[in-house]
Design a protein around this motif. Structure first.
Motif, short mmCIF file in Angstrom:
data_model
loop_
_atom_site.label_atom_id
_atom_site.label_comp_id
_atom_site.label_asym_id
_atom_site.label_seq_id
_atom_site.Cartn_x
_atom_site.Cartn_y
_atom_site.Cartn_z
N UNK A 132 11.05 4.85 -4.85
CA UNK A 132 11.44 4.35 -6.32
C UNK A 132 9.82 4.33 -6.76
N UNK A 133 8.97 3.90 -5.51
CA UNK A 133 7.72 3.64 -5.93
C UNK A 133 7.00 5.04 -6.38
N UNK A 134 7.18 5.70 -5.71
CA UNK A 134 6.74 7.12 -5.62
C UNK A 134 7.12 7.99 -7.24
N UNK A 135 8.19 7.61 -7.24
CA UNK A 135 9.18 7.39 -8.64
C UNK A 135 8.20 7.14 -9.95
N UNK A 136 8.03 5.79 -9.77
CA UNK A 136 6.99 5.19 -10.94
C UNK A 136 5.55 5.55 -10.86
N UNK A 137 5.17 6.52 -10.28
CA UNK A 137 4.37 6.77 -9.99
C UNK A 137 3.04 5.74 -9.58
N UNK A 138 3.20 4.38 -8.03
CA UNK A 138 2.79 3.72 -7.99
C UNK A 138 1.94 3.95 -6.46
N UNK A 139 1.36 3.30 -6.47
CA UNK A 139 0.47 3.26 -5.32
C UNK A 139 1.02 2.50 -4.03
N UNK A 140 1.29 3.83 -2.62
CA UNK A 140 2.44 2.84 -1.85
C UNK A 140 0.86 1.75 -0.96
N UNK A 141 1.79 0.87 0.07
CA UNK A 141 1.29 0.23 0.40
C UNK A 141 2.46 -0.82 1.44
N UNK A 142 2.34 -0.48 2.58
CA UNK A 142 4.10 -0.57 3.75
C UNK A 142 2.77 -1.60 4.02
N UNK A 143 3.56 -3.48 4.15
CA UNK A 143 2.15 -4.09 4.55
C UNK A 143 2.74 -4.29 6.18
N UNK A 144 2.13 -4.64 6.91
CA UNK A 144 2.08 -4.77 8.42
C UNK A 144 3.48 -5.60 9.20
N UNK A 145 4.00 -5.69 8.30
CA UNK A 145 5.37 -6.71 9.03
C UNK A 145 5.56 -5.24 9.34
#
Length: 689
Positions: A132-145
């Motif tokens: 969904x974030x890619x669909x909205x053209x947002x940058x991905x950042x997966x939290x280290x948790x």
């Protein structure tokens, strides 16, 4: 002007989309939506404003490298969850194995099932959020948790898979058997899933095609960015191949996969064998305490054709019924003699064994022996509380009266036991003394068969999974095998040799249906009360019906996918036409009377034609003709009233053209926002001096 008229028409056609967007703004808060996505994925719960569209692959290299690990963890957890769901027939055996190691009886199989379900749901949620974030053209950042948890999931799944591959290899046979039963339905369901997936796949393919065309259009107009744009076009084409090619290959495989599917449940009705008959495993283990007289009587009441049990020899050479090697699970030995709870069952005298209670663990325990066991009635609870460990002779007496078959596992006593060398002869003597008809005994032990044949020639000898030559040598016409052995060609070589087959342990209806379709003669089960109600095998279908469903689903799915592709292609083409009209209008050079020298050409009559020095363009500049003596004629309407008129001609100024162009852009750009095509920035060439 034609471009302006076309854009006005497009604005009228998209009016309903404006109303739809206004409704969405009232009902749907974009900021909350993006805050929720980023909060769950990146643990950033600050309010997210709507930002400008980012280009493709805007994530950092670290995020791009870690996302495949997330996909791998999802696949591993889903594979383990599917494996454990399909091995539900083994849940009770798994709980028993854990009990032997921990001494605690619990539904460990259900705990593991829930844990695997949580892992699969967690990884699936992260995948959906990232999508969904890619669909909205947002940058991905997966939290280290999340990254740490994903690594833990991968380690756990890898460890569990190693255990299955090392110690429980036969569990994979259960997966193969389930695929044999459900393969036609999985095939038809997979085609339906591919139709649903074709919607986002078609959207991305057509969207990427539009992006690639626009990049190509920009290359021809802006030569200085040729290399960078070409690289982006290559990436767009690579994404198209990466998305479209696997989808097409999987779809084609699904269209032809029935050619290689084998399912015993797909056959003609006249070839279906008779319903297998039942052996009650330790009686009716879900209706009464196992290996007690109540359990065997319940099995008889529920239509069992035979009774299965486990026989052991006491220290004073009495044959009694007990499965476990100790008395902890099915008796109250922990309350009477806790220090001897781990002692082998055969090292107790019958006088002591006959005093133990063998039913309270079944009726009064807060944990039921089987997860799917129905609650007992008060009468059955009271009856179970009074159950004792029975002798073999009691079971034989019940079987003789009810005309039931008897099959049992005979456990050899430990080495120091006084009946170590004579337990076979002891059991044969007990059977002969019971006066039961010899053909009712299915003799399963493989030791000392010559003595048994000499003393009891009427016994029906049962073999294991030996070769056909060995079975013929021993004159054995019936075998008792694990149901997972059915995976090997359906035991066809034994059927062709007229050898009857009994499968153990079959508790699930789908597995019983598979045995029925495979023409198995009998099964051993704990689930008598459910399997006896099955009058026709589940998941059965004829080849003609499956062929019809196969062709029908292929045609319908192909039509739907083509229609979806056509819809997106037409929508993208309309957006591209609008974009080309706007781009051609904005690229028309404006008139500047300060920077260009005009050549004045007199045109007789009314106008003066002014030419640029540049041969490829010209501007018509109207000028007012000198006044003459002719009177001025004022226009009038139909009633003869004068119509007010402005100046006959006014010089066209450059700011007026710019204002008209800005007004046209303000009219057309909302249409582009409604359709949301990607509009690249078009730079105006610098004015030439």
């Amino acid at each position: 002007m034609d471009n302006i008229d076309r854009t006005e028409t497009e604005n009228e056609e998209t009016g309903r989309w404006k109303n739809f967007n206004s409704w969405m703004k009232r009902k749907f808060n974009y900021e909350c939506y993006m805050t929720f996505l980023n909060g769950c994925y990146s643990c950033k719960w600050e309010a997210q404003q709507k930002k400008a569209r980012r280009p493709l692959c805007c994530c950092s290299l670290r995020e791009q490298l870690f996302y495949p690990w997330l996909v791998v963890s999802f696949c591993l957890s889903t594979l383990l969850l599917f494996t454990w769901i399909e091995t539900s027939n083994e849940y009770n055996g798994f709980d028993w194995v854990v009990f032997l190691g921990t001494g605690i009886w619990f539904f460990w199989s259900i705990v593991l099932l829930s844990f695997l379900g949580i892992l699969a749901a967690y990884t699936a949620l992260l995948l959906v959020l990232g999508f969904l974030l890619c669909w909205e053209k947002n940058q991905l950042y997966l939290h280290w948790y999340h990254k740490i948890l994903i690594l833990i999931v991968m380690l756990f799944c890898s460890f569990f898979l190693w255990i299955l591959l090392t110690y429980w290899k036969d569990r994979w046979f259960t997966i193969g058997l389930s695929l044999q039963v459900f393969a036609p339905y999985i095939h038809l369901g997979s085609i339906s899933v591919m139709v649903l997936l074709s919607w986002p796949v078609a959207f991305y393919l057509i969207h990427l095609e539009g992006e690639a065309r626009m990049r190509r259009f920009q290359i021809t107009n802006i030569e200085r960015e040729r290399n960078k744009r070409c690289n982006m076009r290559t990436k767009l084409r690579a994404l198209q191949v990466a998305i479209g090619l696997p989808f097409v290959l999987i779809l084609l495989c699904l269209y032809v996969v029935p050619l290689g599917i084998y399912s015993p449940c797909v056959q003609e009705k006249d070839k279906l064998g008779p319903k297998p008959y039942f052996f009650g495993h330790r009686g009716a283990a879900m209706l009464g305490p196992e290996n007690t007289m109540m359990s065997f009587e319940k099995a008889v009441e529920n239509g069992a054709h035979g009774l299965e049990s486990d026989v052991q020899i006491s220290l004073d050479k009495v044959a009694f019924l007990m499965h476990d090697y100790d008395l902890r699970r099915t008796t109250n030995i922990l309350d009477i003699m806790p220090n001897a709870s781990h002692t082998h069952s055969s090292f107790f005298y019958w006088d002591f064994l006959s005093t133990l209670n063998a039913g309270k663990w079944f009726s009064d325990s807060w944990i039921k022996p089987f997860f799917r066991m129905k609650p007992l009635s008060e009468a059955d609870k009271e009856r179970a509380r009074n159950q004792k460990i029975p002798k073999l002779s009691e079971l034989l007496e019940l079987a003789r009266k009810e005309k039931k078959l008897v099959i049992f596992d005979l456990n050899s006593p430990p080495r120091s036991h006084p009946a170590r060398s004579s337990y076979i002869r002891l059991v044969v003597s007990v059977i002969l003394d019971s006066k039961i008809e010899q053909h009712q005994i299915f003799w399963l032990p493989g030791s000392d068969r010559k003595y048994v044949r000499s003393k009891a020639p009427g016994f029906q000898h049962i073999g294991r999974l030996f070769t056909i030559e060995e079975l013929r040598k021993e004159n054995i016409t019936r075998i008792n095998v694990d149901y997972k052995r059915l995976f090997h060609n359906g035991l066809k070589e034994y059927k062709s040799a007229n050898i009857s087959i009994n499968l153990y342990l079959v508790n699930e209806p789908w597995l019983f249906s598979l045995a029925w379709c495979s023409r198995i003669q009998s099964v051993t089960t704990d689930n008598l009360q459910v399997l006896k109600k099955i009058n026709h095998p589940y998941y059965f279908m004829t080849p003609k019906f499956y062929l019809f469903m196969w062709i029908f689903m292929d045609i319908i799915s192909a039509a739907f996918i083509i229609a979806i592709l056509h819809f997106y292609w037409r929508r993208e083409s309309q957006s591209e036409k609008i974009l080309q009209g706007i781009t051609s209008y904005t690229e028309t050079p404006s008139v500047s009377f300060h920077d260009e020298v005009l050549e004045v050409v007199e045109i007789p009559g009314l106008l003066t034609k002014s030419k640029r020095k540049y041969p490829d363009s010209e501007v018509i500049i109207p000028e007012v003709v000198k006044e003459t003596t002719a009177p001025t004629m004022h226009p009038t309407d139909d009633a003869g009233q004068p119509v007010p008129t402005g100046p006959a001609f006014e010089p066209i100024q450059a700011p007026t053209l710019d204002a008209n162009r800005e007004a046209t852009l303000q009219t057309v750009l909302p249409t582009l926002e409604a359709n949301e095509p990607t509009v690249p920035s078009v730079e105006k060439p610098p004015p030439e001096s």
